[in-house]
Design a protein around this motif. Structure first.
Motif, short mmCIF file in Angstrom:
data_model
loop_
_atom_site.label_atom_id
_atom_site.label_comp_id
_atom_site.label_asym_id
_atom_site.label_seq_id
_atom_site.Cartn_x
_atom_site.Cartn_y
_atom_site.Cartn_z
N GLU A 129 0.59 -1.10 -0.06
CA GLU A 129 -0.10 0.04 -0.12
C GLU A 129 0.82 1.50 -0.17
N TYR A 130 2.23 1.26 0.71
CA TYR A 130 3.35 2.41 0.25
C TYR A 130 4.55 2.47 0.14
N SER A 131 5.08 2.73 -0.85
CA SER A 131 6.16 3.05 -1.36
C SER A 131 7.20 4.16 -0.74
N PHE A 132 8.31 3.92 -0.35
CA PHE A 132 9.26 5.33 0.18
C PHE A 132 10.81 4.91 -0.55
N GLY A 133 10.90 6.40 -0.34
CA GLY A 133 12.82 5.91 -1.01
C GLY A 133 13.51 5.35 0.21
N LYS A 134 14.57 4.74 0.82
CA LYS A 134 15.67 4.86 1.09
C LYS A 134 16.92 5.02 1.02
N PRO A 135 18.09 5.83 1.52
CA PRO A 135 19.12 5.81 1.46
C PRO A 135 19.91 4.43 1.63
N SER A 136 20.76 4.63 0.42
CA SER A 136 21.98 3.39 0.57
C SER A 136 23.09 3.98 0.13
N LYS A 137 24.02 2.75 0.36
CA LYS A 137 25.30 3.96 0.54
C LYS A 137 26.12 3.07 -0.76
N ILE A 138 26.41 3.28 -1.54
CA ILE A 138 26.73 2.07 -2.77
C ILE A 138 28.73 2.37 -2.82
N THR A 139 29.04 0.92 -2.80
CA THR A 139 30.64 1.55 -2.82
C THR A 139 31.08 0.80 -3.94
N ALA A 140 32.04 0.67 -4.73
CA ALA A 140 33.27 -0.08 -5.58
C ALA A 140 34.51 0.10 -5.27
N THR A 141 35.67 -1.12 -6.09
CA THR A 141 36.35 -1.03 -5.96
C THR A 141 37.13 -1.96 -7.13
N THR A 142 38.42 -1.08 -7.33
CA THR A 142 39.21 -1.91 -7.82
C THR A 142 40.09 -2.17 -7.96
N TYR A 143 41.18 -3.31 -8.43
CA TYR A 143 42.36 -3.53 -8.16
C TYR A 143 42.84 -4.44 -9.18
N ARG A 144 44.35 -4.97 -9.35
CA ARG A 144 45.27 -5.52 -10.35
C ARG A 144 44.23 -7.38 -9.95
N GLY A 145 43.72 -7.50 -11.71
CA GLY A 145 43.83 -9.05 -11.33
C GLY A 145 42.85 -9.30 -12.16
N LYS A 146 41.82 -10.49 -12.97
CA LYS A 146 41.21 -10.64 -14.39
C LYS A 146 39.29 -11.63 -13.67
N GLY A 148 37.44 -9.57 -13.43
CA GLY A 148 36.50 -9.00 -13.84
C GLY A 148 35.19 -7.59 -13.20
N LEU A 149 34.43 -7.64 -13.36
CA LEU A 149 33.18 -6.89 -12.60
C LEU A 149 32.74 -8.26 -11.76
N ILE A 150 32.84 -7.68 -10.25
CA ILE A 150 32.19 -8.89 -9.21
C ILE A 150 30.65 -7.87 -8.79
N ASN A 151 29.81 -8.36 -8.74
CA ASN A 151 28.39 -7.78 -8.39
C ASN A 151 27.53 -8.56 -7.37
N ILE A 152 28.11 -7.77 -6.16
CA ILE A 152 28.38 -8.98 -4.85
C ILE A 152 26.77 -9.88 -4.38
N GLU A 153 25.35 -8.07 -5.16
CA GLU A 153 24.44 -8.84 -3.90
C GLU A 153 24.46 -9.92 -4.69
N ARG A 154 24.73 -10.22 -6.19
CA ARG A 154 24.67 -11.81 -6.53
C ARG A 154 25.37 -12.72 -6.24
N GLU A 155 26.28 -12.46 -5.82
CA GLU A 155 26.83 -13.69 -5.35
C GLU A 155 26.31 -14.29 -4.16
N ALA A 188 36.86 -5.22 -10.50
CA ALA A 188 36.15 -4.29 -9.66
C ALA A 188 34.60 -5.19 -8.79
N SER A 189 35.00 -4.51 -8.05
CA SER A 189 33.44 -5.11 -6.62
C SER A 189 32.42 -3.74 -6.64
N ILE A 190 31.26 -3.76 -6.78
CA ILE A 190 30.29 -3.14 -6.40
C ILE A 190 29.34 -4.08 -5.29
#
Length: 206
Positions: A129-146, A148-155, A188-190
């Protein structure tokens, strides 16, 4: 349905007919206009009116009840606004609790300045019945490796299909933009920080 003058007149007639049918007090022009606005908000589209007439009827009954408690002979704008406020009050406990967690420091959020690899996003939480906005802190890190892009939520299996698709599109864009001549040699991870429930939606991944 389309938010046209013709449909607005039809809806106003429907409100009038229903008031006579179930013996509700008459609604003045401003009250009817507020109901039209409420109907538009239900569709989340400026050029549409909701056809969920049962929800509109619920609002009519509650506004009439507030007019009764006010000893008013007609239902005015303030009675409709009061009905909407009370409807929100009955549904927004989760929102209030979330804001309390920010105020108490359980959720950490910096809203001033800037940091590399950090942004503040807004996730839309719906409780039916009700919707609202919740602030979320989103962080991304990168480092040497192979990797690719890692979606931590998916993992962690707390993301939906739409969010996963969005991150994969970003992955494809990075490959197209920066890996035409040689493979991407980075990892990279997000992640949505302090998130313990599901994450989904195009806007979330973007």
């Amino acid at each position: 349905m389309d938010n046209t003058e013709e449909n607005i007149v039809k809806m106003a007639r429907l409100i009038s007919d229903q008031c006579k049918k179930v013996n509700l007090k008459p609604f003045d022009v401003q009250a009817v206009a507020k109901i039209m606005e409420y109907s538009t908000r239900m569709t989340a589209h400026q050029k549409r009116l909701s056809t969920q007439f049962s929800k509109v009827m619920d609002l009519l009954f509650e506004a009439d009840a507030w007019a009764n408690s006010d000893d008013s002979q007609i239902v005015s704008l303030k009675h409709v606004e009061k009905a909407i406020e009370e409807k929100i009050y009955r549904s927004n406990r989760y929102e209030e609790r979330t804001l309390e967690l920010f105020e108490e420091g359980d959720y950490l959020m910096e809203l001033e300045g800037e940091k590399i690899g950090e942004i503040v996003g807004l996730a839309v939480i719906s409780t039916g019945e009700y919707s609202f906005g919740k602030p979320s802190k989103i962080t991304a890190t990168t480092y040497r490796g192979k990797s690719g892009l890692i979606n931590i939520e998916r993992e962690a299996r707390i993301s939906g299909n739409i969010h996963d698709k969005g991150v994969m599109i970003i992955n494809g864009y990075l490959g197209y933009k920066y890996a035409q001549d040689k493979p991407l040699a980075l990892s990279a991870s997000i992640v949505f920080e302090q998130s313990y429930s599901g994450v989904d939606g195009d806007s979330a991944s973007s």
